[in-house]
Motif scaffolding. Structure first.
Motif, short mmCIF file in Angstrom:
data_model
loop_
_atom_site.label_atom_id
_atom_site.label_comp_id
_atom_site.label_asym_id
_atom_site.label_seq_id
_atom_site.Cartn_x
_atom_site.Cartn_y
_atom_site.Cartn_z
N SER A 1 38.07 36.55 41.86
CA SER A 1 39.20 37.05 42.66
C SER A 1 38.67 37.76 43.89
O SER A 1 37.80 38.63 43.78
N ASP A 2 39.19 37.39 45.07
CA ASP A 2 38.74 38.08 46.27
C ASP A 2 39.65 39.26 46.58
O ASP A 2 40.69 39.44 45.98
N ASP B 1 39.49 49.41 38.53
CA ASP B 1 40.31 48.21 38.32
C ASP B 1 41.61 48.30 39.10
O ASP B 1 42.47 49.15 38.82
N GLY B 2 41.77 47.43 40.08
CA GLY B 2 43.00 47.39 40.85
C GLY B 2 44.17 46.79 40.12
O GLY B 2 45.32 46.91 40.56
N HIS B 3 43.89 46.13 38.98
CA HIS B 3 44.94 45.50 38.17
C HIS B 3 44.65 45.77 36.70
O HIS B 3 44.25 44.87 35.95
N PRO B 4 44.82 47.02 36.26
CA PRO B 4 44.41 47.41 34.91
C PRO B 4 45.17 46.72 33.79
O PRO B 4 44.70 46.70 32.65
N CYS C 1 39.75 34.86 34.69
CA CYS C 1 38.57 34.02 34.43
C CYS C 1 38.04 34.19 33.00
O CYS C 1 36.83 34.34 32.78
N TRP C 2 38.96 34.15 32.05
CA TRP C 2 38.57 34.24 30.64
C TRP C 2 37.70 33.02 30.30
O TRP C 2 38.02 31.90 30.62
N GLY C 3 36.57 33.28 29.64
CA GLY C 3 35.67 32.20 29.28
C GLY C 3 34.53 32.02 30.25
O GLY C 3 33.51 31.44 29.88
N ASP D 1 39.48 40.64 38.02
CA ASP D 1 40.52 40.71 39.07
C ASP D 1 40.66 42.13 39.61
O ASP D 1 41.74 42.53 40.05
N ALA D 2 39.57 42.88 39.63
CA ALA D 2 39.61 44.27 40.07
C ALA D 2 39.98 44.46 41.54
O ALA D 2 40.61 45.47 41.89
N PRO D 3 39.62 43.55 42.47
CA PRO D 3 39.90 43.82 43.89
C PRO D 3 41.39 43.90 44.20
O PRO D 3 42.22 43.22 43.58
#
Length: 431
Positions: free
Chosen positions: A348-349, A371-374, A379-381, A390-392
């Motif tokens: 994730s960008d 984490d910007g999306h707690p 991208c599991w796996g 997906d922290a950004p």
């Protein structure tokens, strides 16, 4: 030649190769480090003088006595700084109990040119790692099993291994020609344990060819090796810390601190490019590419060039790192990550936010990604730690951070046509 007293560098992540569809977290659990290493690590630092750096900004944290301190206002002179071309010799070691089945030049393709290319991209061409592969096997005097090679290695046997390696190589290798030494064990030898790949520091140096030898990269990988493993270990030679979380008793997740972000967190990470903070520390990002924000008086607008963007001419440099100083030894760092360069497999960008503490030692969380999306993951796996993949932050998103009594709000307000991110920094809300 003095007898070495080697001490162990905090280093390796999982030594088990990841395969498609395999949960990387289980791989990391399988490679857990015994907690008894903690006491050894605490005594492993070889002290060295600090030298002045270019980092003179108000938001530059001071270097502390912590192992691999994240301070950027000085350089530990006992480490090699990668701000110029460096020559590394790669010496392949054979053992009496396992005649080699191939030649060093073939095995060296596991590491080069990939490792050199990684650093050239990460440094924007400012640093070149020049490998010199010794073309013939250097024969060790003892069998591979005699050294007891393993992750939690007996100090006496480890010292004997290094002493034998230097003695065996000295007649055929001119150590005075090289800045770095890689000792690579025959991957087919029965006593070679890939979990033992480490950087070894010597509290008292060895000498060969009038060169003081204090630090070695000891490689015990299978062929092919773990992805990016040599770049990770080389990072320690440049005074970069381990960023992964070492779970107590080896039970738990290794990647909760930084996830996929930065090679020093995970050699399997989807976004292994070094943090902008590390690039600043190493001299790959200059002061005029760092923007200091002060949230005490007013909100400010800032523009961030994505970290993987190509190098610009000096006159056209734009900030790649935004820093909010939150205390004497702490800061909030903000950078933009997008697919490209070393981050081409990024999940994730967006705008990545992380805490930096210069007094926290290697392996204890000197950097922690926020984490910007707690509530979600991604991208599991494939991600080493999906909750942070997906922290950004994306355009229109914000984050409030409370750190050391300072409240900061980070808002991503837009993106320019050439990919730069617009970020607003102000005083955060909440209690």
């Amino acid at each position: 030649m003095r007898s070495p007293n080697p001490s162990l560098e905090v280093c390796v992540l999982s030594r088990t190769r990841a395969t498609d569809g395999v949960d990387r977290r289980s791989l990391r659990r399988a490679a857990a480090v015994a907690t008894s290493l903690s006491a050894l690590i605490a005594t492993s630092i070889v002290a060295g003088p600090a030298t002045a750096s270019d980092a003179a900004l108000s938001c530059a944290l001071g270097r502390t006595d912590a192992h691999h301190s994240e301070g950027v206002d000085g350089w530990n002179g006992s480490y090699t700084r990668p701000d110029r071309p460096l020559d590394a010799v790669m010496i392949y070691l054979a053992f009496p109990d396992s005649p080699p089945v191939t030649v060093p030049q073939v095995l060296a393709r596991d590491y080069f040119p990939a490792t050199s290319a990684f650093f050239e991209r990460a440094s924007y061409g400012k640093f070149r790692l020049r490998p010199h592969v010794h073309r013939s096997w250097v024969k060790m005097p003892r069998t591979s099993v005699a050294y007891g090679i393993q992750r939690d290695w007996d100090a006496g046997r480890r010292a004997a291994y290094l002493r034998d390696a230097v003695d065996a190589a000295d007649p055929v290798v001119d150590f005075s020609r090289y800045d770095m030494v890689y000792f690579v064990a025959d991957p087919d030898a029965p006593g070679v344990d890939s979990d033992a790949t480490k950087v070894v520091n010597l509290s008292q140096p060895m000498y060969a060819d009038d060169r003081e030898l204090r630090r070695f990269v000891t490689v015990f990988e299978q062929s092919p090796p773990d992805r990016n493993v040599l770049a990770h270990e080389t990072g320690h030679v440049f005074d970069l810390p381990d960023l992964y979380h070492r779970p107590q008793n080896g039970k738990g997740d290794w990647d909760t601190y930084v996830g996929d972000w930065d090679l020093m967190g995970s050699q399997f990470g989807l976004a292994p490019d070094p943090f902008a903070w590390h690039k600043w520390k190493l001299g790959w990002i200059a002061d005029n590419q760092v923007d200091c924000a002060d949230v005490v008086t007013r909100s400010t607008m800032h523009s961030l060039r994505q970290l993987s963007a190509p190098r610009e001419p000096r006159s056209q440099r734009r900030p790649r790192l935004l820093v909010v100083r939150t205390g004497p030894d702490s800061a909030l760092a903000i950078e933009a990550r997008a697919a490209g360069g070393n981050d081409r497999a990024l999940c994730s960008d967006g705008v990545l936010v992380y805490r930096v503490r210069s007094e926290t030692p290697s392996g204890s969380g000197p950097v922690r990604v926020l984490d910007g999306h707690p509530a979600t993951g991604a991208c599991w796996g494939t991600s080493v730690y999906p909750p942070l993949a997906d922290a950004p932050l994306g355009v229109g998103e914000s984050m409030d951070v409370h750190q050391d009594g300072v409240r900061v709000r980070v808002q991503v307000t837009g993106r320019s046509s050439d990919g730069d991110w617009a970020v607003k920094i102000g005083r955060g809300g909440g209690p």
